[in-house]
Design a protein around this motif. Sequence first.
Motif, mmCIF file in Angstrom:
data_model
loop_
_atom_site.group_PDB
_atom_site.id
_atom_site.type_symbol
_atom_site.label_atom_id
_atom_site.label_comp_id
_atom_site.label_asym_id
_atom_site.label_seq_id
_atom_site.Cartn_x
_atom_site.Cartn_y
_atom_site.Cartn_z
ATOM 1 N N ARG A 157 0.834 -1.205 0.000
ATOM 2 C CA ARG A 157 0.000 0.000 0.000
ATOM 3 C C ARG A 157 0.858 1.239 0.000
ATOM 4 N N THR A 181 -3.038 3.595 -1.979
ATOM 5 C CA THR A 181 -3.979 3.052 -1.030
ATOM 6 C C THR A 181 -4.692 1.824 -1.543
ATOM 7 N N ARG A 182 -4.748 0.843 -0.715
ATOM 8 C CA ARG A 182 -5.606 -0.317 -0.955
ATOM 9 C C ARG A 182 -5.541 -0.818 -2.374
ATOM 10 N N GLN A 183 -4.333 -0.998 -2.814
ATOM 11 C CA GLN A 183 -4.163 -1.491 -4.164
ATOM 12 C C GLN A 183 -3.243 -2.683 -4.060
#
Lengths: 276, 272
Positions: free
Chosen positions: A265, A270-272
């Motif tokens: 991250r 973010t949140r990938q």
Amino acid sequence: MVVVAGVGAVWSLVKNPNVEWGIVRHYFVDGLVTNGVLVTLYLTFIAMAIGIVGGTAMAVMRLSENPVVSAFARFYIWFFRGTPILIQIIFWGYAGAIYPKVMIGIPFTHVTWFTAESSSLITPMLAAILSLGLNEIAYFAEIVRGGISGVSKGQTEAAYSLGLTPGATTRRIVLPQAMRIIVPPTGNEVLTMLKETSLVSVIAGRDLMTAVQQIYSQNYQVIPLLVVGGLWYLILTSVLSVPQRALERRFGRSTVSAGTSGVRRMLFGTRQRARP
Amino acid sequence: MVLQRGEPLVVAHNVHKRFGSNEVLKGISLSVSVGEVVCLLGPSGSGKSTFLRCINHLEKVDAGSIEVGGRFVGYERRSNELIELPRRKIAQQRANIGMVFQQFNLFPHLTALENVTLAPTRVKGLSRVAAEAAGRELLQRMGLVDKADAYPAQLSGGQQQRVAIARALAMSPELMLFDEPTSALDPELVGEVLAAMRQLAREGMTMVVVTHEMQFAREVADVVIFMDGGVIVEMGTPAEVLDAAKEDRTRAFLSRVRRGPSDQTVETGGDA
């Protein structure tokens, strides 16, 4: 098929009597040519040094919050990238035609401390350095700008929140990370510059290309001498790509990744999820 | 100026902030005393993170004022106007305010220890030796003494966030700001970061924490503030706000959050 055709093409060139390999061998180590090689290397390094230092400064100016500073940088980059390097080289070579005399003194008075003929001040060598260097500043500025923009805003904010000044933040946090993005295209710039220096032959810049041209304009052995020049450029570009690879390895260091998703991250946003 | 426990450290007065036509803060006034822990709760888009970022002037305020330790952050008063300070002065003020980010924002090209010692050597002018000694001690407090030479990419999210806390503490700030410090963490790593923050609170640090961790707010906070739509809806002790909320909006938010962490653990946009 392609390989066979390639080998065939090279072979036909090697066996071609019109290339005159004896002449190539003779002029490959000719004094004028080897001196030209040194001048070409010298021009490449000086112009790149100017480009790297000036271009980094120009990129920082381009990203400045001060609108005047930023506009100046934008104009500079627009101008030097928007005109052919050949025109810029010839322009500096003939700068004396526009301003025949250079004076240092108080403007609009008769007080002068220093006067000189432009032609003696701007030698072909200086014109070559100026044109290539000033041009490279514009290109390198865009490379650095790309690198700086590639560093996440959170890095700057973290540095600010610790009390670092904008200058220290740029030097200690942003530029070192931008290096990773800047180094690979810089290698390309060096190779491009090495070949671009051949253009200064139009103002008799005493580089490799000038030497080759001088010789073939006297003995009319155009093809063999172009082969001499081409071989030298090939050798130089091959040698210069070695340090480029070393630099890329060095600045790739901090990208070693561990396995946790938190790390991914941080590195990729973010949140990938990183691709497997 | 050294303030005593209980004296107001942060005083925000009618703070307004807009991004374009979107007014994110519509007049926030609050006061945080020395040694107090204040938790800001609220749905996303309520302005709580923006307000936190205004406190150390990462965002400019459009109207109103924020004082920390009796001084306007990022501004000085001339006659009757607040004028933005030069950036060098703002940097000095920020040195007294630590901040911990949702995405950690560790410097990836520096080791954990270098992350912690950078600001003390560059900003405070501490010697390398002194800064490293202090840095190692801080990393030890965070349970990371063996990770001093690791690069951020080699650490777990929880470890990275604890390094980030150590990095902020290295400047001996009088105030610590936490912007959703556990929101980017895998659930099993949240506890270690909250434990570090609890410890910090026990030691008397003044903290303003934007968080979704209700349990943390209940245990650690002196004051809980619920924000929604750019205003403070409700503020009080954890018991007052979390257990006996007066406002419908607060109750609705709390019941949404309590209904379960299931929606918090969903990873979006991923092909694993």
